[in-house]
Each structure stands twice: as structure tokens, then as C-alpha cells.
Design an enzyme around this catalytic site. Structure first.
Site, short mmCIF file in Angstrom:
data_model
loop_
_atom_site.label_atom_id
_atom_site.label_comp_id
_atom_site.label_asym_id
_atom_site.label_seq_id
_atom_site.Cartn_x
_atom_site.Cartn_y
_atom_site.Cartn_z
N ASN A 250 -58.56 -57.27 34.21
CA ASN A 250 -57.21 -57.61 33.76
C ASN A 250 -56.26 -56.42 33.74
OD1 ASN A 250 -59.22 -59.45 31.69
ND2 ASN A 250 -57.89 -60.49 33.16
N VAL B 111 -51.53 -53.48 32.15
CA VAL B 111 -52.45 -54.41 31.51
C VAL B 111 -51.90 -55.83 31.58
CG1 VAL B 111 -53.59 -55.01 29.32
CG2 VAL B 111 -53.23 -52.61 29.92
N CYS B 112 -52.76 -56.77 31.98
CA CYS B 112 -52.43 -58.19 32.03
C CYS B 112 -53.09 -58.86 30.84
CB CYS B 112 -52.93 -58.77 33.35
SG CYS B 112 -52.61 -60.53 33.51
N LEU B 113 -52.31 -59.14 29.80
CA LEU B 113 -52.83 -59.73 28.56
C LEU B 113 -51.75 -60.66 28.01
CD1 LEU B 113 -55.06 -59.68 26.33
CD2 LEU B 113 -53.84 -57.74 25.33
N SER C 1 -57.37 -64.70 34.81
CA SER C 1 -56.13 -63.95 34.97
C SER C 1 -56.44 -62.60 35.63
CB SER C 1 -55.48 -63.76 33.60
OG SER C 1 -54.20 -63.20 33.74
#
Length: 161
Positions: free
Chosen positions: A87, A94-96, A129
């Protein structure tokens, strides 16, 4: 108060709260500029890998960049480019969900909650994701190699900065 004033006031309060009480092993502090002043809109952070996980022993550097629209908009959070995680994009971003205005961001979310959330993401990635294809493919098809790469990265970041 202008929106930038709101952002800085909120960040000053978060800094005070962090200094009084923060999770063990974590570091989060505003950037110090060459003239000695503090830039509350850029924080240098360290997120430790949790004990008992493949991330253990690592102290992972993260930069949090806030805008004048904070807390209405989330900060951008970046590891060094090339950081190995499903992620995390190659750029280090950061993909959150809690860092997305379109998904889980709420103005009540604190710096501490963001950093703990990212630490939780280390060992509980969201494959739905994926931000890095190579990492995602290893996670899906070769878990021993995926875990080996995570442990190698933890060794590379084994001392707090």
C-alpha cells in the site's frame, strides 16, 4: 483566524499532546528550518516495526506534509521512494483510507492515529488497494519471498534516525 492559522494552531496543539503522550518507539516532530524556526506543516516521523512481526527491528522514516487546509484535508504521508509495501507507491506515498478525503478522512483524526494506523498497515496490508504490483504479486503468490523482502527492509532501517 485564516485557515492557515487554524492549521498551525491545531498542529501546535497536536505537537504538545504528542510530547506528553505518544506510543513507544515512535517519533514525530516538525521540521526545523536552517534559521532555527519550526515548520509545523512538515513533520519528520519514525514508525517502528511491531515486535513479533517481520517488520520488527525496523525504524521507518516517514514525512507528513500538511496543507493550510488541515484539519479539513489530510496530510500526505511518504516513506522514502522504493519503500517495499503493498500500500505504498514507488514514490513513497502511502495509500490508506484515513488519508483520503474521499474515503475515511475526518478532521478529528490526529497525528498519533495516522502513525499508529500506518504501523498497523505494515503487517495487515490491504491487497484490494495495491499500490505496488511487484509487492502485490509476491504477497499473493510467494509469501515466503514477500516476508523475506520485508525482513530485509527492516534490517536496512534498523536504526532510528
Amino acid at each position: 483566524m485564516a485557515s492557515g492559522g487554524i492549521a498551525r494552531a491545531r498542529l501546535a496543539e497536536e505537537r504538545k499532546a504528542w510530547r506528553k503522550n505518544h506510543p513507544h518507539g515512535f517519533v514525530a516532530k516538525p521540521e526545523t528550518l536552517p534559521d532555527g524556526s519550526v515548520n509545523l506543516l512538515v513533520w519528520r516521523c519514525i514508525i517502528p516495526g511491531r515486535e513479533g512481526t517481520d517488520w520488527e527491528g525496523g525504524y521507518f522514516p516517514l514525512t507528513m506534509q500538511f496543507t493550510e487546509d488541515y484539519p479539513n484535508s489530510p496530510p500526505s504521508c511518504k516513506f522514502p521512494s522504493g519503500f517495499f509495501h503493498i500500500n505504498v507507491y514507488d514514490s513513497g506515498a502511502v495509500c490508506l483510507s484515513i488519508l483520503s478525503t474521499h474515503q475515511g478522512w475526518k478532521p478529528s483524526i490526529t497525528v498519533k492515529q495516522i502513525l499508529v494506523g500506518i504501523q498497523e498497515l505494515f503487517d495487515s496490508p490491504n491487497p484490494n488497494s495495491a499500490a505496488q504490483n511487484i509487492c502485490f504479486e509476491l504477497y499473493r503468490k510467494d509469501m515466503p519471498e514477500y516476508r523475506n523482502r520485508v525482513r530485509e527492509q527492516a534490517k536496512r532501517y534498523s536504526s532510528a534516525l
